[in-house]
Design a protein around this motif. Sequence first.
Motif, mmCIF file in Angstrom:
data_model
loop_
_atom_site.group_PDB
_atom_site.id
_atom_site.type_symbol
_atom_site.label_atom_id
_atom_site.label_comp_id
_atom_site.label_asym_id
_atom_site.label_seq_id
_atom_site.Cartn_x
_atom_site.Cartn_y
_atom_site.Cartn_z
ATOM 1 N N VAL A 63 -16.788 -24.390 -8.963
ATOM 2 C CA VAL A 63 -17.217 -25.721 -8.556
ATOM 3 C C VAL A 63 -18.177 -25.583 -7.378
ATOM 4 O O VAL A 63 -18.078 -24.637 -6.578
ATOM 5 C CB VAL A 63 -15.992 -26.593 -8.188
ATOM 6 C CG1 VAL A 63 -15.242 -26.024 -7.011
ATOM 7 C CG2 VAL A 63 -16.389 -28.033 -7.951
ATOM 8 N N GLN A 64 -19.104 -26.508 -7.286
ATOM 9 C CA GLN A 64 -20.050 -26.487 -6.172
ATOM 10 C C GLN A 64 -19.410 -27.032 -4.903
ATOM 11 O O GLN A 64 -18.453 -27.826 -4.981
ATOM 12 C CB GLN A 64 -21.282 -27.325 -6.524
ATOM 13 C CG GLN A 64 -22.135 -26.729 -7.626
ATOM 14 C CD GLN A 64 -23.416 -27.520 -7.842
ATOM 15 O OE1 GLN A 64 -23.539 -28.666 -7.416
ATOM 16 N NE2 GLN A 64 -24.382 -26.896 -8.502
ATOM 17 N N PRO A 65 -19.908 -26.629 -3.762
ATOM 18 C CA PRO A 65 -19.393 -27.209 -2.506
ATOM 19 C C PRO A 65 -19.465 -28.727 -2.535
ATOM 20 O O PRO A 65 -20.466 -29.304 -2.993
ATOM 21 C CB PRO A 65 -20.341 -26.623 -1.445
ATOM 22 C CG PRO A 65 -20.783 -25.323 -2.032
ATOM 23 C CD PRO A 65 -20.921 -25.585 -3.516
ATOM 24 N N PRO A 69 -16.768 -23.453 0.470
ATOM 25 C CA PRO A 69 -16.766 -22.044 0.042
ATOM 26 C C PRO A 69 -15.537 -21.280 0.537
ATOM 27 O O PRO A 69 -15.029 -20.402 -0.174
ATOM 28 C CB PRO A 69 -18.050 -21.497 0.655
ATOM 29 C CG PRO A 69 -18.965 -22.681 0.695
ATOM 30 C CD PRO A 69 -18.068 -23.846 1.035
ATOM 31 N N GLU A 70 -15.042 -21.631 1.702
ATOM 32 C CA GLU A 70 -13.879 -20.930 2.244
ATOM 33 C C GLU A 70 -12.574 -21.271 1.521
ATOM 34 O O GLU A 70 -11.535 -20.667 1.796
ATOM 35 C CB GLU A 70 -13.716 -21.193 3.745
ATOM 36 C CG GLU A 70 -13.756 -22.652 4.137
ATOM 37 C CD GLU A 70 -15.132 -23.093 4.606
ATOM 38 O OE1 GLU A 70 -16.152 -22.710 3.969
ATOM 39 O OE2 GLU A 70 -15.186 -23.850 5.599
ATOM 40 N N ASP A 71 -12.621 -22.236 0.597
ATOM 41 C CA ASP A 71 -11.454 -22.527 -0.240
ATOM 42 C C ASP A 71 -11.355 -21.564 -1.416
ATOM 43 O O ASP A 71 -10.365 -21.585 -2.152
ATOM 44 C CB ASP A 71 -11.523 -23.958 -0.782
ATOM 45 C CG ASP A 71 -11.443 -25.007 0.312
ATOM 46 O OD1 ASP A 71 -12.191 -26.009 0.215
ATOM 47 O OD2 ASP A 71 -10.638 -24.828 1.245
ATOM 48 N N THR A 72 -12.364 -20.736 -1.605
ATOM 49 C CA THR A 72 -12.368 -19.778 -2.699
ATOM 50 C C THR A 72 -11.189 -18.822 -2.568
ATOM 51 O O THR A 72 -11.014 -18.172 -1.527
ATOM 52 C CB THR A 72 -13.684 -18.982 -2.715
ATOM 53 O OG1 THR A 72 -14.761 -19.875 -3.005
ATOM 54 C CG2 THR A 72 -13.646 -17.880 -3.761
ATOM 55 N N ALA A 73 -10.380 -18.750 -3.611
ATOM 56 C CA ALA A 73 -9.173 -17.926 -3.579
ATOM 57 C C ALA A 73 -8.465 -18.040 -4.923
ATOM 58 O O ALA A 73 -8.805 -18.897 -5.750
ATOM 59 C CB ALA A 73 -8.228 -18.384 -2.470
ATOM 60 N N VAL A 74 -7.481 -17.188 -5.103
ATOM 61 C CA VAL A 74 -6.540 -17.369 -6.210
ATOM 62 C C VAL A 74 -5.423 -18.265 -5.693
ATOM 63 O O VAL A 74 -4.865 -18.015 -4.611
ATOM 64 C CB VAL A 74 -5.969 -16.024 -6.702
ATOM 65 C CG1 VAL A 74 -4.948 -16.263 -7.806
ATOM 66 C CG2 VAL A 74 -7.084 -15.120 -7.202
ATOM 67 N N TYR A 75 -5.124 -19.301 -6.432
ATOM 68 C CA TYR A 75 -4.101 -20.265 -6.045
ATOM 69 C C TYR A 75 -2.842 -20.013 -6.880
ATOM 70 O O TYR A 75 -2.912 -19.911 -8.116
ATOM 71 C CB TYR A 75 -4.617 -21.689 -6.239
ATOM 72 C CG TYR A 75 -5.578 -22.096 -5.152
ATOM 73 C CD1 TYR A 75 -6.864 -21.561 -5.098
ATOM 74 C CD2 TYR A 75 -5.206 -23.000 -4.150
ATOM 75 C CE1 TYR A 75 -7.739 -21.890 -4.085
ATOM 76 C CE2 TYR A 75 -6.083 -23.352 -3.136
ATOM 77 C CZ TYR A 75 -7.347 -22.794 -3.102
ATOM 78 O OH TYR A 75 -8.217 -23.133 -2.095
#
Length: 114
Positions: free
Chosen positions: A11-13, A86-92
């Motif tokens: 997803v885009q910012p 962008p800093e939300d990028t992670a494996v959830y």
Amino acid sequence: VQLQASGGGLVQPGGSLRLSCATSERIISFNFMGWYHQAPGKQRELVAVIASSGDTNYADSVKGRFTISRDNAKNTMYLQMNSLKPEDTAVYYCNANRGTKNYWGSGTLVTVSS
């Protein structure tokens, strides 16, 4: 107990995603359920938690942007993520707690990038 997370993607910012966590047992049987994320090279961190009472709590970094909820009839927990960064990028990962036992679901990758 089986937990199945889904809903991740690219997803885009500024965009939104909704994650789902389906459980194999009655969701109301868990004391707490929560979402954690783990970015590359970092430790797994708590994002949001919902108690059996319905009370919720959030990491400071997501307050006002993310909402945790659950549908007892569907035995499913959700994480609505808005204004993604962008800093939300992670494996959830989804987690369920019942007393002294913790259960983990499979992860779902969220990538926030333009």
